[in-house]
Each structure stands twice: as C-alpha cells, then as structure tokens.
Design a protein around this motif. Structure first.
Motif, PDB file in Angstrom:
ATOM      1  N   PHE A 155      48.615  49.674  46.405  1.00 30.44           N
ATOM      2  CA  PHE A 155      49.270  49.498  45.471  1.00 30.44           C
ATOM      3  C   PHE A 155      49.393  47.781  45.420  1.00 30.44           C
ATOM      4  O   PHE A 155      49.239  47.049  44.545  1.00 30.44           O
ATOM      5  CB  PHE A 155      50.584  49.974  45.015  1.00 30.44           C
ATOM      6  N   SER A 156      50.300  47.266  46.253  1.00 27.85           N
ATOM      7  CA  SER A 156      50.063  46.141  46.754  1.00 27.85           C
ATOM      8  C   SER A 156      48.699  44.553  47.014  1.00 27.85           C
ATOM      9  O   SER A 156      48.685  43.914  45.781  1.00 27.85           O
ATOM     10  CB  SER A 156      51.164  45.510  48.223  1.00 27.85           C
ATOM     11  N   ILE A 157      47.419  45.999  47.076  1.00 26.66           N
ATOM     12  CA  ILE A 157      45.511  45.013  47.013  1.00 26.66           C
ATOM     13  C   ILE A 157      45.762  45.606  45.696  1.00 26.66           C
ATOM     14  O   ILE A 157      44.907  44.381  45.635  1.00 26.66           O
ATOM     15  CB  ILE A 157      45.490  45.886  48.059  1.00 26.66           C
ATOM     16  N   SER A 158      46.081  46.743  45.561  1.00 24.66           N
ATOM     17  CA  SER A 158      45.505  46.494  43.764  1.00 24.66           C
ATOM     18  C   SER A 158      46.097  45.361  43.031  1.00 24.66           C
ATOM     19  O   SER A 158      45.222  44.645  41.945  1.00 24.66           O
ATOM     20  CB  SER A 158      45.880  47.569  43.412  1.00 24.66           C
ATOM     21  N   GLY A 159      47.364  45.051  43.686  1.00 27.42           N
ATOM     22  CA  GLY A 159      47.912  44.145  42.313  1.00 27.42           C
ATOM     23  C   GLY A 159      47.402  42.483  42.928  1.00 27.42           C
ATOM     24  O   GLY A 159      47.597  42.109  41.605  1.00 27.42           O
ATOM     25  N   TRP A 160      47.289  42.626  43.843  1.00 24.29           N
ATOM     26  CA  TRP A 160      46.541  41.549  44.620  1.00 24.29           C
ATOM     27  C   TRP A 160      45.871  41.234  43.675  1.00 24.29           C
ATOM     28  O   TRP A 160      45.043  40.143  43.287  1.00 24.29           O
ATOM     29  CB  TRP A 160      46.308  41.330  45.802  1.00 24.29           C
ATOM     30  N   ALA A 161      44.294  42.201  44.149  1.00 20.72           N
ATOM     31  CA  ALA A 161      42.789  41.670  43.497  1.00 20.72           C
ATOM     32  C   ALA A 161      43.129  42.033  41.534  1.00 20.72           C
ATOM     33  O   ALA A 161      42.116  41.105  40.850  1.00 20.72           O
ATOM     34  CB  ALA A 161      42.181  43.157  43.731  1.00 20.72           C
ATOM     35  N   LEU A 162      44.296  42.272  41.067  1.00 23.16           N
ATOM     36  CA  LEU A 162      44.258  42.448  40.087  1.00 23.16           C
ATOM     37  C   LEU A 162      44.745  40.825  39.318  1.00 23.16           C
ATOM     38  O   LEU A 162      43.825  41.113  38.272  1.00 23.16           O
ATOM     39  CB  LEU A 162      45.068  43.526  39.174  1.00 23.16           C
ATOM     40  N   ALA A 163      45.906  40.604  39.509  1.00 21.09           N
ATOM     41  CA  ALA A 163      45.977  38.877  39.613  1.00 21.09           C
ATOM     42  C   ALA A 163      44.903  38.032  40.130  1.00 21.09           C
ATOM     43  O   ALA A 163      44.475  37.466  39.349  1.00 21.09           O
ATOM     44  CB  ALA A 163      46.814  38.780  40.041  1.00 21.09           C
ATOM     45  N   GLU A 164      44.193  38.290  40.743  1.00 20.14           N
ATOM     46  CA  GLU A 164      43.300  37.098  41.375  1.00 20.14           C
ATOM     47  C   GLU A 164      41.506  37.226  39.934  1.00 20.14           C
ATOM     48  O   GLU A 164      41.181  36.607  39.541  1.00 20.14           O
ATOM     49  CB  GLU A 164      42.389  37.622  42.830  1.00 20.14           C
ATOM     50  N   PHE A 165      41.256  38.505  39.712  1.00 26.70           N
ATOM     51  CA  PHE A 165      40.666  39.291  38.368  1.00 26.70           C
ATOM     52  C   PHE A 165      40.979  37.834  37.362  1.00 26.70           C
ATOM     53  O   PHE A 165      40.403  37.964  36.735  1.00 26.70           O
ATOM     54  CB  PHE A 165      40.547  40.417  38.051  1.00 26.70           C
ATOM     55  N   ILE A 166      42.394  38.525  37.328  1.00 28.89           N
ATOM     56  CA  ILE A 166      43.053  37.472  36.083  1.00 28.89           C
ATOM     57  C   ILE A 166      42.933  36.210  35.530  1.00 28.89           C
ATOM     58  O   ILE A 166      42.433  35.581  35.059  1.00 28.89           O
ATOM     59  CB  ILE A 166      44.305  38.039  35.628  1.00 28.89           C
ATOM     60  N   ALA A 167      43.042  35.335  36.962  1.00 33.03           N
ATOM     61  CA  ALA A 167      42.954  34.016  37.377  1.00 33.03           C
ATOM     62  C   ALA A 167      41.129  33.673  37.327  1.00 33.03           C
ATOM     63  O   ALA A 167      41.212  32.623  36.820  1.00 33.03           O
ATOM     64  CB  ALA A 167      42.969  33.918  38.646  1.00 33.03           C
ATOM     65  N   PHE A 168      40.356  35.261  37.615  1.00 39.13           N
ATOM     66  CA  PHE A 168      39.361  34.377  37.344  1.00 39.13           C
ATOM     67  C   PHE A 168      38.716  34.344  35.681  1.00 39.13           C
ATOM     68  O   PHE A 168      37.781  33.773  35.382  1.00 39.13           O
ATOM     69  CB  PHE A 168      38.200  34.980  37.965  1.00 39.13           C
ATOM     70  N   ALA A 169      38.979  35.471  35.187  1.00 36.16           N
ATOM     71  CA  ALA A 169      39.047  36.008  34.364  1.00 36.16           C
ATOM     72  C   ALA A 169      39.379  34.554  32.908  1.00 36.16           C
ATOM     73  O   ALA A 169      38.911  34.159  31.158  1.00 36.16           O
ATOM     74  CB  ALA A 169      39.369  36.961  33.580  1.00 36.16           C
ATOM     75  N   VAL A 170      40.910  34.752  32.910  1.00 37.47           N
ATOM     76  CA  VAL A 170      41.553  32.792  32.481  1.00 37.47           C
ATOM     77  C   VAL A 170      40.192  31.606  31.832  1.00 37.47           C
ATOM     78  O   VAL A 170      39.651  31.540  32.865  1.00 37.47           O
ATOM     79  CB  VAL A 170      43.236  33.108  32.431  1.00 37.47           C
ATOM     80  N   ILE A 171      40.416  31.051  30.937  1.00 39.52           N
ATOM     81  CA  ILE A 171      39.761  29.893  30.841  1.00 39.52           C
ATOM     82  C   ILE A 171      40.465  28.546  31.193  1.00 39.52           C
ATOM     83  O   ILE A 171      40.520  27.476  31.106  1.00 39.52           O
ATOM     84  CB  ILE A 171      39.302  29.756  29.190  1.00 39.52           C
ATOM     85  N   SER A 172      42.227  28.935  30.410  1.00 40.37           N
ATOM     86  CA  SER A 172      43.070  27.438  30.372  1.00 40.37           C
ATOM     87  C   SER A 172      43.381  27.369  31.986  1.00 40.37           C
ATOM     88  O   SER A 172      43.643  27.974  32.848  1.00 40.37           O
ATOM     89  CB  SER A 172      43.966  28.451  29.640  1.00 40.37           C
ATOM     90  N   ASP A 212      46.092  26.093  32.658  1.00 43.67           N
ATOM     91  CA  ASP A 212      47.539  25.961  32.923  1.00 43.67           C
ATOM     92  C   ASP A 212      47.791  27.762  33.156  1.00 43.67           C
ATOM     93  O   ASP A 212      48.633  28.180  33.983  1.00 43.67           O
ATOM     94  CB  ASP A 212      48.184  25.618  32.137  1.00 43.67           C
ATOM     95  N   LEU A 213      46.838  28.401  32.788  1.00 46.73           N
ATOM     96  CA  LEU A 213      47.400  29.371  32.770  1.00 46.73           C
ATOM     97  C   LEU A 213      46.445  30.318  33.834  1.00 46.73           C
ATOM     98  O   LEU A 213      46.746  31.187  34.549  1.00 46.73           O
ATOM     99  CB  LEU A 213      46.820  30.409  31.755  1.00 46.73           C
ATOM    100  N   THR A 214      45.688  29.670  34.801  1.00 47.20           N
ATOM    101  CA  THR A 214      45.264  30.003  36.232  1.00 47.20           C
ATOM    102  C   THR A 214      46.031  29.675  36.996  1.00 47.20           C
ATOM    103  O   THR A 214      46.176  30.443  38.134  1.00 47.20           O
ATOM    104  CB  THR A 214      43.512  29.285  36.044  1.00 47.20           C
ATOM    105  N   LEU A 215      46.322  28.395  37.003  1.00 49.10           N
ATOM    106  CA  LEU A 215      47.208  27.836  37.367  1.00 49.10           C
ATOM    107  C   LEU A 215      48.864  29.061  37.769  1.00 49.10           C
ATOM    108  O   LEU A 215      49.293  28.993  38.702  1.00 49.10           O
ATOM    109  CB  LEU A 215      48.387  26.593  37.514  1.00 49.10           C
ATOM    110  N   VAL A 274      32.386  24.004  34.785  1.00 45.85           N
ATOM    111  CA  VAL A 274      33.716  24.195  35.991  1.00 45.85           C
ATOM    112  C   VAL A 274      34.270  23.230  36.085  1.00 45.85           C
ATOM    113  O   VAL A 274      34.228  22.172  35.296  1.00 45.85           O
ATOM    114  CB  VAL A 274      31.901  23.915  37.173  1.00 45.85           C
ATOM    115  N   THR A 275      35.472  23.907  36.396  1.00 47.42           N
ATOM    116  CA  THR A 275      36.844  23.866  36.520  1.00 47.42           C
ATOM    117  C   THR A 275      36.988  23.512  38.090  1.00 47.42           C
ATOM    118  O   THR A 275      36.717  24.461  38.836  1.00 47.42           O
ATOM    119  CB  THR A 275      37.786  24.468  35.835  1.00 47.42           C
ATOM    120  N   VAL A 276      36.663  22.263  38.745  1.00 46.11           N
ATOM    121  CA  VAL A 276      36.700  21.681  40.057  1.00 46.11           C
ATOM    122  C   VAL A 276      38.301  21.763  40.508  1.00 46.11           C
ATOM    123  O   VAL A 276      39.156  20.681  40.121  1.00 46.11           O
ATOM    124  CB  VAL A 276      36.200  21.044  40.450  1.00 46.11           C
ATOM    125  N   PHE A 277      38.858  21.982  41.635  1.00 42.68           N
ATOM    126  CA  PHE A 277      40.041  21.405  42.584  1.00 42.68           C
ATOM    127  C   PHE A 277      39.548  20.818  43.520  1.00 42.68           C
ATOM    128  O   PHE A 277      39.032  21.024  44.596  1.00 42.68           O
ATOM    129  CB  PHE A 277      40.282  23.004  43.480  1.00 42.68           C
TER     130      PHE A 277
END
Length: 143
Positions: A47-64, A66-69, A139-142
């Motif tokens: 479940f912790s791996i699943s939560g990590w991958a889900l949060a990473e998916f959301i981080a990739f999917a958002v456009i803003s 600030d929301l990515t950070l 593209v947003t670059v860090f």
C-alpha cells in the motif's frame, strides 16, 4: 533535467494496480486465514508503494508548478516515510528477527510523518523550493 516524464504515467497506473491488488490480497489472507504479522507488513509495504506511485502520477498529471511542488512535498513526507517503515518491518518479519521490532519503531515513524505533514501544512515549500523552476515553452524544468 526536463520535467516532462509523461511516458512513465502508464507505468505508474500499472504499479498502482498491481501493488494495490497485492496489498488487498495479503490483507484478506491475514484477516481470513492466518494472523501472521508478515502478511500485515507485506500489505502495508504494498500500500505504501501504491501511495507513492499514485502521488507521483498526480505530480506528473498536474499543470500548475505550485501544485506539482506541493504534490512532490507530500510524496516525500508521507509515502516515503511509510515505505521505509514498512520495508524495514517486512524485512525483519520475513527474516524472523522479531526481537528487533519494538513499539518505538511505529511510534517514531508516525511522529516523523506527523511532523513532516504539519510542516507541509504550514509551509508547502518545505522540501522543494519553487525558485528553481524555469518554464520554457510547454516544458517546466527544475534547476
């Protein structure tokens, strides 16, 4: 380093589906058949791996940015700490080293997660600073 990692998004979906199903299976096995704590540790690990991958998916999917950070900060505060705790618990249970597991281990993990979560609620740029973001076209670059 370019932040456009969209080709990995289907992989995150597969990881979430697989780890969630394995976690549910281990939890059902724990509740219905045997009360072995190794199954509970494995379920929490999945479940912790699943939560990590889900949060990473959301981080990739958002456009803003600030929301990515914010999503990346939450990713590093909650699923990462839980993943480490459940990995340690599963490894100690699987290798039959139960004497190394004490009540301090989950208490310190929960204290760590609660402290980082409280810091993120107060200041959402706690782990990642937005000053290193540069947007060049689509593209947003860090930095």
């Amino acid at each position: 380093m370019a932040y456009q990692l969209v080709p990995f998004m289907p992989l995150n979906v597969v990881v979430v589906a697989l780890t969630t199903s394995l976690g549910v299976y281990a939890l059902v096995l724990y509740l219905r058949r045997t009360r072995r704590s190794v199954l509970l540790a494995f379920s929490g690990f999945m479940f912790s791996i699943s939560g990590w991958a889900l949060a990473e998916f959301i981080a990739f999917a958002v456009i803003s940015p600030d929301l990515t950070l914010l999503t990346l900060n939450i990713l590093n505060a909650i699923p990462a700490a839980l993943w480490l705790y459940f990995l340690l618990w599963f490894a100690l249970e699987y290798t039959d080293n139960r004497q190394l597991i004490s009540a301090w281990l989950p208490a310190l993990t929960l204290l760590n997660v609660a402290g980082l979560s409280a810091a993120l609620l107060v200041w959402h740029h706690f782990l990642y600073e937005p000053t290193g973001l540069v947007t060049q076209g689509p593209v947003t670059v860090f930095d």
